[in-house]
Write a protein that holds these residues in place. Sequence first.
Motif, PDB file in Angstrom:
ATOM      1  N   ARG A  27       0.865  -1.179   0.014  1.00 32.05           N
ATOM      2  CA  ARG A  27      -0.144  -0.025  -0.046  1.00 32.05           C
ATOM      3  C   ARG A  27       0.820   1.276   0.300  1.00 32.05           C
ATOM      4  N   ALA A  28       1.919   1.302   0.874  1.00 30.24           N
ATOM      5  CA  ALA A  28       2.451   2.554   1.001  1.00 30.24           C
ATOM      6  C   ALA A  28       3.865   2.617   0.752  1.00 30.24           C
ATOM      7  N   GLY A  29       4.559   1.412   0.523  1.00 33.34           N
ATOM      8  CA  GLY A  29       6.257   1.510   0.112  1.00 33.34           C
ATOM      9  C   GLY A  29       6.933   1.048   1.308  1.00 33.34           C
ATOM     10  N   MET A  30       8.244   0.825   1.102  1.00 29.47           N
ATOM     11  CA  MET A  30       9.169   0.586   2.053  1.00 29.47           C
ATOM     12  C   MET A  30       9.333   1.547   3.049  1.00 29.47           C
ATOM     13  N   PHE A  31       9.500   2.797   2.713  1.00 29.03           N
ATOM     14  CA  PHE A  31       9.871   3.811   3.854  1.00 29.03           C
ATOM     15  C   PHE A  31       8.962   4.156   4.867  1.00 29.03           C
ATOM     16  N   GLU A  32       7.463   3.860   4.750  1.00 28.29           N
ATOM     17  CA  GLU A  32       6.647   3.990   5.735  1.00 28.29           C
ATOM     18  C   GLU A  32       6.438   2.545   6.404  1.00 28.29           C
ATOM     19  N   SER A  33       6.659   1.616   5.886  1.00 28.65           N
ATOM     20  CA  SER A  33       6.372   0.277   6.570  1.00 28.65           C
ATOM     21  C   SER A  33       7.645  -0.410   7.079  1.00 28.65           C
ATOM     22  N   TYR A  34       8.882   0.049   7.061  1.00 30.55           N
ATOM     23  CA  TYR A  34      10.070  -0.709   7.527  1.00 30.55           C
ATOM     24  C   TYR A  34      10.024  -1.167   8.889  1.00 30.55           C
ATOM     25  N   TRP A  35       9.317  -0.285   9.906  1.00 33.18           N
ATOM     26  CA  TRP A  35       9.320  -0.680  11.130  1.00 33.18           C
ATOM     27  C   TRP A  35       8.295  -1.863  11.733  1.00 33.18           C
ATOM     28  N   LEU A  36       7.491  -2.207  10.523  1.00 35.88           N
ATOM     29  CA  LEU A  36       6.744  -3.397  10.772  1.00 35.88           C
ATOM     30  C   LEU A  36       7.575  -4.661  10.402  1.00 35.88           C
ATOM     31  N   LEU A  37       8.622  -4.304   9.610  1.00 39.33           N
ATOM     32  CA  LEU A  37       9.491  -5.421   9.104  1.00 39.33           C
ATOM     33  C   LEU A  37      10.526  -5.722  10.355  1.00 39.33           C
ATOM     34  N   LEU A  38      10.946  -4.599  10.924  1.00 43.11           N
ATOM     35  CA  LEU A  38      11.996  -4.397  12.030  1.00 43.11           C
ATOM     36  C   LEU A  38      11.227  -5.341  13.268  1.00 43.11           C
TER      37      LEU A  38
END
Length: 78
Positions: A27-38
């Motif tokens: 939906r939003a891209g890597m920059f906005e969602s990297y914290w979920l991956l972390l």
Amino acid sequence: MNPKLLRTILLALAIGFFTMWVLEFRRAGMFESYWLLLLSIVCLLTFQFRRLKASLELKKEEELRQQKKQKPVKLVKK
């Protein structure tokens, strides 16, 4: 808290965070969602650490039991 329950919760959290990351990444891209991956990676690493720690403790307990079962050798003085 039961260690097995805690490991199950950590694994479920890791899977949940990873699923949320995939959906948010689309939906939003890597920059906005990297914290979920972390968060997913942190849960997986904590799960692995606790699992290995428990297995090491089990091995130590086993070794202590084996040492206690061995009969001491009596030396006869002449």
